[in-house]
Design an enzyme around this catalytic site. Structure first.
Site, PDB file in Angstrom:
ATOM      1  N   LEU D 227      37.103  69.460  64.678  1.00 14.78           N
ATOM      2  CA  LEU D 227      36.708  68.861  65.950  1.00 14.78           C
ATOM      3  C   LEU D 227      36.559  67.451  65.411  1.00 14.78           C
ATOM      4  O   LEU D 227      36.036  67.254  64.184  1.00 14.78           O
ATOM      5  CB  LEU D 227      35.048  69.149  66.821  1.00 14.78           C
ATOM      6  CG  LEU D 227      34.980  68.512  67.491  1.00 14.78           C
ATOM      7  CD1 LEU D 227      35.522  68.944  68.881  1.00 14.78           C
ATOM      8  CD2 LEU D 227      33.046  68.861  67.952  1.00 14.78           C
ATOM      9  N   ASP D 228      37.389  66.820  66.165  1.00 11.39           N
ATOM     10  CA  ASP D 228      37.165  65.180  66.480  1.00 11.39           C
ATOM     11  C   ASP D 228      37.483  64.533  64.539  1.00 11.39           C
ATOM     12  O   ASP D 228      37.982  63.477  64.033  1.00 11.39           O
ATOM     13  CB  ASP D 228      35.395  64.255  65.946  1.00 11.39           C
ATOM     14  CG  ASP D 228      35.056  64.895  67.385  1.00 11.39           C
ATOM     15  OD1 ASP D 228      35.641  64.366  68.645  1.00 11.39           O
ATOM     16  OD2 ASP D 228      34.075  64.612  67.332  1.00 11.39           O
TER      17      ASP D 228
END
Lengths: 284, 284, 284, 284
Positions: D227-228
């Site tokens: 994520l990210d």
């Protein structure tokens, strides 16, 4: 230690096969391209390119590259320049009384940010001579009046020739250069303390203050006989507010001026700037 | 739900004790200041201030605040405005054919970013009527020719009166307003698609492209009879390069225009902007 | 020559009448406020303010202003500082091997941008001594190893006391300060070469390059025992691209570092920064 | 009407003659190159390039270009993609409850800024269905719980296949995509409401407020299972101050989010983005 490279800057009428012809010339001679960029202005029908390759392993001797490339370039109607990375350009910095751009460029040169030699500072005032002395650079004091301008420009041109100067940087030099001077030595970069074309001419910060702008700028450009009208190389801005008086604008502007000028000089020294139609292409 | 507040905008000749006098007025009447800002232009000898306080617990009835403050203000030679946060300003958006600023302001109003009502859209073209219908806003189509301009401006003024409009926002309205119009209704914000004072007037993007600038901008300003010369509220910029043609400048500029205009309208609606000497103080 | 001013920095629990009480104190003693700013953090229930007024014509002697204001402040539960503009703060600049921030601050001080005296440079290396000599500033070489750190910090604290230093500026000083040091001398500003909280810790440019960010930054902050976690005073950024390698990021970052650090130091010297809850209020 | 072009995106181990070989392929077949850009990552030993040429007058039929170029590419160990400008990519926009990025992309597509078709909107909420209806776009409501996630992702993948989607844009879609999903459909762009890697994860604006940063940002990136952590395509920032509370950061951030996401999507649609080593090369 970086290995030496050659850089070609080319502009010619747009036509098929340009990238292929140019890259073939380098490939056929054993060159390894490490950077290539191009731009086509379709309105102007103009192709512009910058190609850099390693000299190590290149089969042509340096003095033969130019003549050999001319055989490629002439049929294309191309104008071109050839530069070698291990031949350092020679700069002359011109100043009046303000020291911030001068010091900034000298620091950057010492720090290795500007790949150039700086053998000569010229000023119409004597005030900044100590800085030249501190850095061990020759300082030429050439005061200018309306009457002496032509004569002093002749001295400036002689000094440019004597020192083998490639580029003059007007680092807050508060004198216009005559058309005659520029006809003989056109390689001059100036920093103007406004976001051109806003506030061309004198006292831009005072006028910016009076106009109540919310952002001020600085502009580095090649010098042409039309003051503040030459091709723009780089600009940047900073936000201001009603709390900033004209002096604050001057102070904030100084930071812009030195950064914008340094960026423009660096781009020029790396042979990343081409001009046409009073505009620049910056291969950054 | 925010509690209602009163906001005073004051400007007066600079003198001792201004902050004390004004804050005492509010304190003496039981007000709780939640925001206060001031600026003194020493060159102009002018003091400007914005003070906001909660109405809850304030001892003066709303209709008495103005008269009571006038007793404080008159000896100071002050000009002042009083606004209540629960009285929503009424906006009229004026457009021609481009929709990006209109849509942006309407979306922001729906999203709660603009504390205002928007009962009326006026246009010299019929093209954007569907947007007005979609948002349930009255749309007045008033085409303008040189011959009909005076007559149509009379209709515009009548509509402004009918709808109780407080502020007209020229959201890409490509018509100049006459001095006569502005004398009767001066509360007008315009968005100009350049970094003023650069490229005032027509076709700024084309001219910016031709000049070869490296940064373009947009400017929101109050409208005065001198086109593009009114007090600047907000400006912003974006970087461009030789790769951007005039169409790219238009596209990049649209994002600037809508953001800069929205910021300026929001600041005005929050009563954060004071003007003097063709300049603004923005208490942001 | 600017006339001398007094500046009060105040923070206290939010309550009615604060602006009135403070401004009355100044007005009642004949003071002319030239700048006032305030902020209320409603979540924290905290009121913060900065007020500056002219000492000329003020009826209280300087040494009485503090005690007199304490009578106002105590009932409000206020913390406050009082500064006089003609008492120049004394700075110590601490460096390791990089000179760009040091040179920049020294140049700004000479140019009148930083209203301070700089009597002492401290370094854990001897490399930048020539710069200190050139500017006529005492240079203290205090190398640090894990074993000698406590001992050298004692020497640093002694030097701070000897020279009457008000603020230590870590201008690329590559050593952490211990909690013990900061407990004894907490007024320290550092420049971190990243956009905090991104890339806290070591080698931020290399890590930014590896992460492939499109923008890099620099952060000036007060130093706390938690490295890179102190209250942020100022930040700025610059755009980078895939063409920039880690060395380019270092070079671009240096311009950011010196500008961001200089802004933060200037704001501090003008008593425009208040801290609470590990945050700053900057009355700029 | 622009004439159709072909665009090659190539990456391969760096070696001599790459530009020559590729441009010769196009030149030999009668192609007119209108844009060419390249980058060499010397550390990675990787050459990356984007070449665009006019199809008009090109001697190879479209379906033969790929196979013919493969004969050039295979000996070079090159990976490549071929795109035709008159074949519009098909986008699916995924949203949760916030409409600003969705509306912004839809406006831009209508205004001609995004050269793509948008046949499908998917959401885990039903709230934004009216926007889909207003623009005449199919709307698929697929609520997600921990229990239904796998099943709903299967439906999402089926819809992607049904609609012939080339790119999924997470326009404030507040759900993570599973590794399984991304293994089957990796072409996904997300907008994260912070200046990554700062404030990765949840509630970035609140955390930015608490940390007291002076600048906030937004980041558009390709989605990876971490994520990210995916390759960053574009970032931008805006200045904030102590006057901005967490809600102000949200509001200011929304403008960033929509502009940064729109830029990233446009760059992707113009085939200007190449990824390697979790980084992007953006030929803008």
């Amino acid at each position: 230690m970086k290995r030496p490279t050659a850089t070609l800057l080319i502009s010619c009428p747009d036509q098929q096969g340009l990238v292929a012809r140019i890259s073939n010339f380098i490939f056929a001679n054993g060159g390894n391209i490490i950077d290539a960029d191009q731009h086509t202005d379709f309105e102007a029908g103009l192709f512009l390119s910058r190609i850099e390759w390693e000299l190590t392993g290149f089969n042509l001797d340096r003095e033969l590259i130019g003549p050999a490339f001319e055989a490629v370039a002439r049929p294309l109607g191309a104008q071109w320049q050839l530069h070698f990375s291990d031949r350092k350009p020679r700069l002359s910095l011109w100043v009046s009384k303000q020291d911030h751009c001068l010091l900034d460029l000298l620091w950057r040169q010492q720090a290795g940010e500007l790949d150039a030699e700086i053998p000569l500072i010229i000023s119409n005032h004597d005030k900044l001579r100590p800085i030249a002395e501190q850095f061990g650079i020759d300082f030429l004091h050439l005061p200018i009046t309306r009457e002496t301008k032509a004569e002093q420009e002749a001295r400036q041109l002689a000094a440019i020739a004597d020192y083998g100067i490639d580029l003059v940087v007007l680092a807050k030099y508060m004198q216009a250069l005559s058309s005659e001077f520029l006809a003989q030595f056109p390689q001059v970069i100036n920093i103007h303390h406004s976001f051109l074309p806003a506030f061309a001419g004198a006292n831009p910060y005072q006028r910016a203050y009076e106009r109540g702008v919310k952002i001020i700028g600085a502009t580095a450009h090649y010098v042409t006989p039309d003051l503040d009208e030459g091709p723009i190389i780089e600009q940047d801005v900073v936000r201001v507010s009603h709390r900033d008086d004209a002096d604050d604008l001057v102070r904030k502007g100084k930071d812009l001026e030195r950064i914008v000028l340094a960026r423009a000089v660096r781009l020029h020294l790396q042979h990343r700037v081409l001009t046409y139609r009073n505009r620049t292409v910056v291969f950054a």
